[in-house]
Design an enzyme around this catalytic site. Structure first.
Site, mmCIF file in Angstrom:
data_model
loop_
_atom_site.group_PDB
_atom_site.id
_atom_site.type_symbol
_atom_site.label_atom_id
_atom_site.label_comp_id
_atom_site.label_asym_id
_atom_site.label_seq_id
_atom_site.Cartn_x
_atom_site.Cartn_y
_atom_site.Cartn_z
ATOM 1 N N CYS A 128 9.822 81.321 7.771
ATOM 2 C CA CYS A 128 8.696 80.779 7.281
ATOM 3 C C CYS A 128 7.475 80.839 7.582
ATOM 4 O O CYS A 128 6.383 80.545 6.802
ATOM 5 C CB CYS A 128 8.802 79.030 6.982
ATOM 6 S SG CYS A 128 10.900 78.861 6.640
ATOM 7 N N HIS A 262 2.590 75.702 4.287
ATOM 8 C CA HIS A 262 4.078 75.983 4.208
ATOM 9 C C HIS A 262 4.606 74.699 3.595
ATOM 10 O O HIS A 262 4.545 73.787 4.199
ATOM 11 C CB HIS A 262 4.563 76.442 5.268
ATOM 12 C CG HIS A 262 6.271 76.625 5.411
ATOM 13 N ND1 HIS A 262 6.904 77.317 4.282
ATOM 14 C CD2 HIS A 262 7.351 76.132 6.053
ATOM 15 C CE1 HIS A 262 8.186 77.368 4.344
ATOM 16 N NE2 HIS A 262 8.416 76.497 5.586
ATOM 17 N N ASN A 292 11.653 74.266 -0.259
ATOM 18 C CA ASN A 292 11.401 75.301 0.717
ATOM 19 C C ASN A 292 11.638 76.668 0.527
ATOM 20 O O ASN A 292 12.884 77.234 0.300
ATOM 21 C CB ASN A 292 11.750 74.939 2.241
ATOM 22 C CG ASN A 292 11.516 75.843 3.299
ATOM 23 O OD1 ASN A 292 10.927 77.105 3.225
ATOM 24 N ND2 ASN A 292 11.640 75.392 4.664
HETATM 25 N N1 ACO Z 1 21.902 63.424 1.498
HETATM 26 C C1 ACO Z 1 22.321 62.002 2.104
HETATM 27 N N2 ACO Z 1 22.364 61.945 3.376
HETATM 28 C C2 ACO Z 1 22.124 62.950 4.192
HETATM 29 C C3 ACO Z 1 21.746 64.481 3.688
HETATM 30 C C4 ACO Z 1 21.717 64.438 2.453
HETATM 31 N N3 ACO Z 1 21.390 65.709 1.869
HETATM 32 N N4 ACO Z 1 21.595 64.904 4.777
HETATM 33 C C5 ACO Z 1 21.575 64.164 6.159
HETATM 34 N N5 ACO Z 1 21.977 62.839 5.472
HETATM 35 C C6 ACO Z 1 22.231 61.786 6.425
HETATM 36 C C7 ACO Z 1 22.886 62.261 7.568
HETATM 37 O O1 ACO Z 1 23.927 62.343 7.749
HETATM 38 C C8 ACO Z 1 22.335 61.049 8.745
HETATM 39 O O2 ACO Z 1 23.376 60.042 8.284
HETATM 40 P P1 ACO Z 1 23.963 59.050 9.529
HETATM 41 O O3 ACO Z 1 22.732 58.103 9.797
HETATM 42 O O4 ACO Z 1 24.952 58.381 8.991
HETATM 43 O O5 ACO Z 1 24.403 60.085 10.444
HETATM 44 C C9 ACO Z 1 21.057 60.543 7.960
HETATM 45 O O6 ACO Z 1 21.138 61.046 6.837
HETATM 46 C C10 ACO Z 1 19.851 60.907 8.782
HETATM 47 O O7 ACO Z 1 20.005 62.184 8.892
HETATM 48 P P2 ACO Z 1 18.957 62.926 10.056
HETATM 49 O O8 ACO Z 1 19.341 64.454 9.839
HETATM 50 O O9 ACO Z 1 18.569 62.222 11.061
HETATM 51 O O10 ACO Z 1 17.623 62.651 8.546
HETATM 52 P P3 ACO Z 1 16.092 63.196 9.079
HETATM 53 O O11 ACO Z 1 15.408 61.874 8.515
HETATM 54 O O12 ACO Z 1 15.817 63.828 10.458
HETATM 55 O O13 ACO Z 1 15.734 64.124 7.795
HETATM 56 C C11 ACO Z 1 15.479 66.509 7.405
HETATM 57 C C12 ACO Z 1 16.535 65.495 7.898
HETATM 58 C C13 ACO Z 1 15.229 66.329 6.070
HETATM 59 C C14 ACO Z 1 16.197 67.909 7.574
HETATM 60 C C15 ACO Z 1 14.317 66.456 8.506
HETATM 61 O O14 ACO Z 1 14.993 66.368 9.861
HETATM 62 C C16 ACO Z 1 13.344 67.387 8.270
HETATM 63 O O15 ACO Z 1 12.711 67.487 7.304
HETATM 64 N N6 ACO Z 1 13.513 68.514 9.403
HETATM 65 C C17 ACO Z 1 12.573 69.556 9.293
HETATM 66 C C18 ACO Z 1 13.090 70.642 8.465
HETATM 67 C C19 ACO Z 1 12.157 71.547 7.968
HETATM 68 O O16 ACO Z 1 10.967 71.405 7.593
HETATM 69 N N7 ACO Z 1 12.792 72.700 8.207
HETATM 70 C C20 ACO Z 1 12.055 73.901 7.556
HETATM 71 C C21 ACO Z 1 11.055 74.468 8.447
HETATM 72 S S1 ACO Z 1 10.956 75.777 9.046
HETATM 73 C C22 ACO Z 1 11.501 76.609 7.832
HETATM 74 O O17 ACO Z 1 11.016 76.606 6.746
HETATM 75 C C23 ACO Z 1 12.500 77.603 7.793
#
Ligand code: ACO
Length: 335
Positions: A128, A262, A292
């Site tokens: 990215c 990004h 993304n």
């Molecule tokens: N739908 C519903 N629930 C979901 C989903 C979904 N799609 N995905 C996860 N959950 C649930 C999980 O199972 C978890 O449930 P639990 O509490 O019962 O275990 C709950 O939601 C929270 O999950 P987390 O992983 O803790 O959620 P978080 O708030 O961290 O959000 C996310 C996840 C959006 C991926 C976040 O961590 C994030 O944005 N990280 C950065 C990702 C990113 O930007 N990546 C790209 C950057 S680099 C590149 O671009 C390649």
């Protein structure tokens, strides 16, 4: 002798026609027994829709359309280009580079376009942060006199790397392409400063851990991500790299007219904007419509803000990205 500067002559982009809203994706995943919701996706990421290619459409197909749009905006043709750099993590083939495939497709677009054959062409792989890396490399080459006019493209078919049984990742990404045409000349302005950084200790938190060997795929060829670890690293490095390029250019946070980040997650973007003291109406946002798109996300956002008339000539743009590797970087550009 006056100094050489790299100027952005034109921007272009292209999105595949198949648009999936969150509701469409929720329905598709439900058929596979996977539960997610529009509310969860919007609240955690800001994403409302993404575009996916039809089967058979490749990264170079998207790169071609975005390149032709950028060339048209620059008032140039493929024959005017002597350097092609494509940032992608979803190349058409293991080799040759997608840049070479793009060069062939561009050369076939008209009789005159054959003049692009012979230009240097290669890919950059920084996930990215790929577009920032490609822009930084092109800028250095143009200022060194290795080339005069460059086509720099970020293009991805990320949908083909997604594991549609993993709801934590498959809702986040989309396909698309964006491109810029650069020219070296002695006018002041253009690309003011760039920075490219990496920390290989974090290879495993965001990766597609598979490869081809002896005709079969070894490892797991789908995207794996530790979302929270990525999130924490991203918010730290993005502020630092933006401050570093401002310092290199001898400018302040208040000199930034637009942040073109990004487009991974609205919360990462909001956090970076806050740290740079920028209100959200100075931030280009496309994550809601594109998801993304990895290396394509910055040039897609840039082109959308240029074409909508928000970004105007002379304004200072802070472009910045972060991705697998871990890689990150920024470019400060006077448009
Ligand atoms: N739908 C519903 N629930 C979901 C989903 C979904 N799609 N995905 C996860 N959950 C649930 C999980 O199972 C978890 O449930 P639990 O509490 O019962 O275990 C709950 O939601 C929270 O999950 P987390 O992983 O803790 O959620 P978080 O708030 O961290 O959000 C996310 C996840 C959006 C991926 C976040 O961590 C994030 O944005 N990280 C950065 C990702 C990113 O930007 N990546 C790209 C950057 S680099 C590149 O671009 C390649």
């Amino acid at each position: 002798m006056s100094a050489i500067h790299t100027h952005l002559l034109g921007t272009g982009s292209h999105l595949p026609s198949r648009r999936l809203s969150n509701a469409d994706l929720v329905a598709q995943l439900a058929r596979e027994g996977l539960e997610t919701s529009d509310d969860w996706i919007v609240e955690r990421t800001g994403i409302r829709a993404r575009h996916f290619v039809e089967p058979g459409v490749t990264t170079s197909d998207l790169a071609l359309q975005s390149s032709l749009n950028a060339l048209q905006a620059a008032g140039l043709g493929p024959q005017d280009i002597d350097l092609i750099i494509v940032a992608t993590s979803t190349p058409d083939m293991v080799f040759p580079s997608t840049a070479c495939i793009l060069q062939r497709k561009l050369s076939e677009s008209s009789e005159q376009a054959k003049g692009i054959l012979g230009a240097a062409a290669f890919d950059v792989q920084a996930v990215c942060a790929g577009f920032i890396y490609a822009l930084g490399v092109a800028d250095a080459m143009l200022r060194a006199g290795s080339a005069r006019r460059a086509l720099v493209v970020g293009a991805e078919v990320f949908s083909r790397l997604l594991d549609f049984s993993d709801r934590t990742t498959c809702v986040l990404f989309g396909d698309g392409a964006g491109a810029v045409v650069l020219e070296a000349n002695d006018q002041p302005g253009g690309i003011l400063a760039t920075e490219m950084r990496a920390d290989g200790r974090y290879v495993d938190i965001l990766c597609v851990p598979g490869h081809v060997q002896n005709g079969t795929i070894l490892g797991d060829p789908v995207l794996k991500m530790e979302g929270q670890a990525v999130f924490k690293l991203a918010v730290g490095v993005l502020e630092e790299t933006a401050l570093n390029v401002l310092a290199k250019a001898g400018l302040q946070k208040t000199d930034i007219d637009w942040l073109v980040p990004h487009q991974a997650n609205i919360r990462i973007i909001q956090s970076t904007a806050r740290k740079l003291g920028l209100p959200m109406d100075k931030v280009v946002l496309t994550v809601q419509d594109h998801g993304n798109t990895s290396a394509a996300s910055i040039p897609l956002a840039l082109d959308s803000a240029v074409r909508s008339g928000h970004i105007r000539r002379g304004q200072r743009l802070m472009l910045e990205g972060v991705g697998g590797g871990f890689t990150w970087g920024a470019a400060l550009v006077q448009y």
